[in-house]
Scaffold this motif. Structure first.
Motif, PDB file in Angstrom:
ATOM      1  N   ASN A 226       0.859  -1.184   0.000  1.00 46.06           N
ATOM      2  CA  ASN A 226       0.000   0.000   0.000  1.00 46.06           C
ATOM      3  C   ASN A 226       0.894   1.232   0.000  1.00 46.06           C
ATOM      4  OD1 ASN A 226      -1.533   2.318   1.280  1.00 46.06           O
ATOM      5  ND2 ASN A 226      -3.176   0.848   1.018  1.00 46.06           N
ATOM      6  N   GLY A 227       0.750   2.071  -1.030  1.00 40.84           N
ATOM      7  CA  GLY A 227       1.618   3.228  -1.199  1.00 40.84           C
ATOM      8  C   GLY A 227       1.395   4.341  -0.203  1.00 40.84           C
ATOM      9  N   GLY A 228       0.435   4.184   0.707  1.00 38.71           N
ATOM     10  CA  GLY A 228       0.143   5.243   1.669  1.00 38.71           C
ATOM     11  C   GLY A 228       1.122   5.367   2.798  1.00 38.71           C
ATOM     12  N   PHE A 229       2.017   4.381   2.952  1.00 38.01           N
ATOM     13  CA  PHE A 229       3.005   4.456   4.028  1.00 38.01           C
ATOM     14  C   PHE A 229       4.270   3.742   3.573  1.00 38.01           C
ATOM     15  CE2 PHE A 229       5.187   3.291   7.921  1.00 38.01           C
ATOM     16  CZ  PHE A 229       5.004   4.390   8.738  1.00 38.01           C
ATOM     17  N   ASN A 230       5.357   4.488   3.486  1.00 37.82           N
ATOM     18  CA  ASN A 230       6.631   3.869   3.117  1.00 37.82           C
ATOM     19  C   ASN A 230       7.800   4.691   3.629  1.00 37.82           C
ATOM     20  OD1 ASN A 230       7.279   5.794   0.722  1.00 37.82           O
ATOM     21  ND2 ASN A 230       5.254   4.989   0.223  1.00 37.82           N
ATOM     22  N   PHE A 231       8.945   4.037   3.724  1.00 38.48           N
ATOM     23  CA  PHE A 231      10.179   4.661   4.198  1.00 38.48           C
ATOM     24  C   PHE A 231      11.236   4.418   3.131  1.00 38.48           C
ATOM     25  CE2 PHE A 231      13.799   4.331   7.561  1.00 38.48           C
ATOM     26  CZ  PHE A 231      14.213   5.611   7.271  1.00 38.48           C
ATOM     27  N   ALA A 232      11.772   5.504   2.579  1.00 37.21           N
ATOM     28  CA  ALA A 232      12.792   5.417   1.542  1.00 37.21           C
ATOM     29  C   ALA A 232      14.035   6.181   1.969  1.00 37.21           C
ATOM     30  CB  ALA A 232      12.267   5.977   0.226  1.00 37.21           C
ATOM     31  N   LYS A 233      15.193   5.557   1.772  1.00 43.15           N
ATOM     32  CA  LYS A 233      16.475   6.197   2.069  1.00 43.15           C
ATOM     33  C   LYS A 233      17.075   6.729   0.772  1.00 43.15           C
ATOM     34  CE  LYS A 233      17.464   3.210   6.034  1.00 43.15           C
ATOM     35  NZ  LYS A 233      18.381   2.188   6.599  1.00 43.15           N
ATOM     36  N   SER A 234      17.620   7.919   0.858  1.00 38.72           N
ATOM     37  CA  SER A 234      18.184   8.554  -0.325  1.00 38.72           C
ATOM     38  C   SER A 234      19.465   7.855  -0.756  1.00 38.72           C
ATOM     39  CB  SER A 234      18.478  10.032  -0.041  1.00 38.72           C
ATOM     40  OG  SER A 234      19.050  10.651  -1.175  1.00 38.72           O
ATOM     41  N   SER A 235      19.467   7.375  -1.992  1.00 39.50           N
ATOM     42  CA  SER A 235      20.644   6.746  -2.591  1.00 39.50           C
ATOM     43  C   SER A 235      20.415   6.705  -4.091  1.00 39.50           C
ATOM     44  CB  SER A 235      20.850   5.320  -2.053  1.00 39.50           C
ATOM     45  OG  SER A 235      19.805   4.468  -2.488  1.00 39.50           O
ATOM     46  N   ASN A 236      21.453   6.386  -4.841  1.00 38.52           N
ATOM     47  CA  ASN A 236      21.279   6.252  -6.288  1.00 38.52           C
ATOM     48  C   ASN A 236      20.276   5.155  -6.608  1.00 38.52           C
ATOM     49  OD1 ASN A 236      23.084   8.302  -6.900  1.00 38.52           O
ATOM     50  ND2 ASN A 236      24.848   6.920  -7.012  1.00 38.52           N
ATOM     51  N   ARG A 237      20.276   4.088  -5.792  1.00 37.22           N
ATOM     52  CA  ARG A 237      19.349   2.977  -6.027  1.00 37.22           C
ATOM     53  C   ARG A 237      17.897   3.424  -5.860  1.00 37.22           C
ATOM     54  NH1 ARG A 237      23.320   0.792  -2.901  1.00 37.22           N
ATOM     55  NH2 ARG A 237      22.024   0.957  -1.020  1.00 37.22           N
ATOM     56  N   SER A 238      17.630   4.121  -4.759  1.00 39.51           N
ATOM     57  CA  SER A 238      16.239   4.527  -4.504  1.00 39.51           C
ATOM     58  C   SER A 238      15.770   5.580  -5.505  1.00 39.51           C
ATOM     59  CB  SER A 238      16.085   5.034  -3.069  1.00 39.51           C
ATOM     60  OG  SER A 238      16.893   6.171  -2.830  1.00 39.51           O
ATOM     61  N   ILE A 239      16.670   6.483  -5.903  1.00 39.14           N
ATOM     62  CA  ILE A 239      16.303   7.517  -6.889  1.00 39.14           C
ATOM     63  C   ILE A 239      15.950   6.868  -8.225  1.00 39.14           C
ATOM     64  CG2 ILE A 239      17.186   9.453  -8.246  1.00 39.14           C
ATOM     65  CD1 ILE A 239      18.887  10.183  -5.714  1.00 39.14           C
ATOM     66  N   GLU A 240      16.785   5.950  -8.682  1.00 38.99           N
ATOM     67  CA  GLU A 240      16.508   5.276  -9.948  1.00 38.99           C
ATOM     68  C   GLU A 240      15.248   4.419  -9.860  1.00 38.99           C
ATOM     69  OE1 GLU A 240      17.985   5.834 -12.856  1.00 38.99           O
ATOM     70  OE2 GLU A 240      19.046   7.402 -11.743  1.00 38.99           O
ATOM     71  N   PHE A 241      15.013   3.840  -8.696  1.00 41.78           N
ATOM     72  CA  PHE A 241      13.791   3.063  -8.489  1.00 41.78           C
ATOM     73  C   PHE A 241      12.560   3.942  -8.633  1.00 41.78           C
ATOM     74  CE2 PHE A 241      10.653   2.097  -5.043  1.00 41.78           C
ATOM     75  CZ  PHE A 241      10.000   1.048  -5.682  1.00 41.78           C
ATOM     76  N   TYR A 242      12.570   5.120  -8.023  1.00 41.31           N
ATOM     77  CA  TYR A 242      11.418   6.009  -8.121  1.00 41.31           C
ATOM     78  C   TYR A 242      11.224   6.524  -9.549  1.00 41.31           C
ATOM     79  CZ  TYR A 242       9.413   6.377  -3.478  1.00 41.31           C
ATOM     80  OH  TYR A 242       8.725   6.104  -2.336  1.00 41.31           O
ATOM     81  N   LYS A 243      12.310   6.775 -10.244  1.00 42.52           N
ATOM     82  CA  LYS A 243      12.204   7.185 -11.650  1.00 42.52           C
ATOM     83  C   LYS A 243      11.544   6.083 -12.480  1.00 42.52           C
ATOM     84  CE  LYS A 243      16.206  10.317 -11.883  1.00 42.52           C
ATOM     85  NZ  LYS A 243      17.564  10.493 -12.468  1.00 42.52           N
ATOM     86  N   PHE A 244      11.978   4.855 -12.242  1.00 38.53           N
ATOM     87  CA  PHE A 244      11.429   3.732 -12.995  1.00 38.53           C
ATOM     88  C   PHE A 244       9.957   3.518 -12.651  1.00 38.53           C
ATOM     89  CE2 PHE A 244      10.702  -0.936 -13.357  1.00 38.53           C
ATOM     90  CZ  PHE A 244      10.821  -1.034 -14.737  1.00 38.53           C
ATOM     91  N   TRP A 245       9.633   3.636 -11.384  1.00 38.98           N
ATOM     92  CA  TRP A 245       8.245   3.501 -10.929  1.00 38.98           C
ATOM     93  C   TRP A 245       7.356   4.539 -11.623  1.00 38.98           C
ATOM     94  CZ3 TRP A 245       6.919   3.806  -4.959  1.00 38.98           C
ATOM     95  CH2 TRP A 245       5.582   3.445  -4.763  1.00 38.98           C
ATOM     96  N   TYR A 246       7.820   5.787 -11.621  1.00 40.58           N
ATOM     97  CA  TYR A 246       7.033   6.866 -12.235  1.00 40.58           C
ATOM     98  C   TYR A 246       6.882   6.662 -13.740  1.00 40.58           C
ATOM     99  CZ  TYR A 246       5.569  11.600 -13.503  1.00 40.58           C
ATOM    100  OH  TYR A 246       4.890  12.678 -14.011  1.00 40.58           O
ATOM    101  N   SER A 247       7.954   6.285 -14.417  1.00 38.77           N
ATOM    102  CA  SER A 247       7.895   6.102 -15.871  1.00 38.77           C
ATOM    103  C   SER A 247       7.012   4.911 -16.254  1.00 38.77           C
ATOM    104  CB  SER A 247       9.299   5.922 -16.448  1.00 38.77           C
ATOM    105  OG  SER A 247       9.875   4.708 -16.000  1.00 38.77           O
ATOM    106  N   SER A 248       6.859   3.953 -15.340  1.00 41.76           N
ATOM    107  CA  SER A 248       6.071   2.756 -15.637  1.00 41.76           C
ATOM    108  C   SER A 248       4.575   3.043 -15.740  1.00 41.76           C
ATOM    109  CB  SER A 248       6.305   1.682 -14.565  1.00 41.76           C
ATOM    110  OG  SER A 248       7.653   1.252 -14.575  1.00 41.76           O
ATOM    111  N   ARG A 249       4.145   4.238 -15.312  1.00 38.51           N
ATOM    112  CA  ARG A 249       2.730   4.601 -15.435  1.00 38.51           C
ATOM    113  C   ARG A 249       2.301   4.604 -16.900  1.00 38.51           C
ATOM    114  NH1 ARG A 249       5.462   9.076 -16.081  1.00 38.51           N
ATOM    115  NH2 ARG A 249       4.547  10.923 -17.080  1.00 38.51           N
TER     116      ARG A 249
END
Length: 365
Positions: A226-249
């Motif tokens: 459920n996207g309503g609660f999450n904890f993300a740490k700033s790193s190249n991995r997490s940034i690229e993950f969020y980019k990929f998640w957003y582009s997958s829309r």
């Protein structure tokens, strides 16, 4: 042409009227500042002045100026914990009205065990001008996120076009926070904070997320996030993950962020990133889909699997009442877990499924 005496009399009358108006306005501003400081003594003068300019936008101000006057970088820096972690939530006008979702959200921090201190690290991301103005009244850290061509002030019903735009705007914004070097706990405002969640987070995870349904193993990709609660740490991995998640829309039009996360969570791109993803146990991070069974263990409770604001508000209030009843118990009765949730009441999964995703998703709003 008026006689000189009459003209002089008119000028004096106008001058007196102007003076009276100026004094009245000054008193009004002074009264507001005094009244606000009485109820909100922790607000700094800089935040108070900023609040005044945003609440009265007609005086040489507009929404763009309100946003740029107090940049995100400063809000995050002021709100961050020592390790550059912030707590973020989003707010629109529908959830910002008095005695609505945002008030219950903030009340949960004040009544939870050792959670009131987290209000010093909470940033409310306002999605419209009225939500921003209300935030300035009730909280110290506010940021107005402008979305060109979108209007998020009304209640965004689950899976409506406005809801989808809002969810994807949120994902893109969270990516920008990571790029600025900040870790974040993102929490929907319809989540009650009852205990400090940080001891229950996984120290080695890049990204960890709550679940509608938890399968028993935090590494199991079959868990329903459920996207309503999450904890993300700033790193190249997490940034690229969020980019990929957003582009997958674009690959999955008509689906919202947590449905798309379900589709991509085992994608080779994410595996190759080396991103460590964990799923949070509903025993600690529960919701109406799968409530926490033990009030001695619960950290947060989410009004998920629920359609409509009125039903959410009802069940959120019941959650708070149940929690306060639990707190009033003597220690021996608390240990026996004699109190259980009385929710869901008005919320129901069946109502949600009638307004669900394009296929058979049971993801919750």
């Amino acid at each position: 042409m008026l006689p000189e005496s009459t003209a002089l009399h008119l000028r004096r009358t106008l001058a007196v009227a102007l003076l009276f108006a100026t004094v009245s306005l000054s008193c009004l501003v002074l009264f507001r500042d005094v009244d606000s400081s009485r109820f909100l003594p922790q607000f700094s003068s800089a935040y108070s002045l900023y609040g005044f300019s945003s609440i009265f936008p007609l005086v040489g101000n507009d929404s763009t100026a309100a946003n740029n006057e107090y940049p995100l970088e400063k809000v995050l820096k002021d709100a961050a914990m020592e390790d550059k972690t912030v707590i973020l939530t989003t707010l629109n006008e529908a959830w910002a009205t008095p005695n609505s979702v945002i008030d219950l959200f903030l009340e949960s921090f004040r009544t939870g065990e050792h959670t009131s201190r987290f209000l010093n690290h909470l940033v409310i991301i306002a999605l419209d001008q009225k939500a921003f103005a209300r935030c300035q009244v009730i909280h110290i850290y506010c940021f107005f996120l402008i979305s060109e061509g979108s209007d998020f002030h009304e209640e965004a019903y689950f899976m409506s076009p406005v809801y989808l735009k809002m969810m994807w705007r949120r994902i893109d914004f969270l990516r920008s926070v990571l790029e600025m070097g900040y870790n974040f706990v993102f929490t929907d405002a319809d989540i009650m904070w009852f205990r400090d969640p940080f001891p229950r987070f996984y120290a080695d995870a890049d990204f960890q997320i709550a679940c509608d349904y938890f399968k028993g193993n935090p590494d199991d990709l079959a868990n329903i996030p459920n996207g309503g609660f999450n904890f993300a740490k700033s790193s190249n991995r997490s940034i690229e993950f969020y980019k990929f998640w957003y582009s997958s829309r674009e690959k999955y039009p008509g689906f919202h962020d947590q449905d798309v996360l379900n589709f991509i969570k085992d994608h080779p791109f994410i595996r190759n990133l080396g991103l460590k993803m964990k799923f949070l146990d509903t025993a600690s991070f529960g919701g109406l889909c799968e409530p926490s069974k033990d009030l001695n263990e619960v950290c947060t409770m989410h009004a998920n699997c629920c359609f409509g604001m009125d039903t959410k508000i009802n069940d959120l209030r019941v959650m708070l009442e149940d929690w306060k009843h639990y707190l009033a118990l003597p220690p021996n009765l608390k240990r026996l877990s004699v109190v259980s949730w009385r929710v869901p009441q008005k919320c129901s999964l069946k109502a949600l499924q009638r307004h669900g995703s394009p296929e058979t998703s049971v993801q919750s709003g």
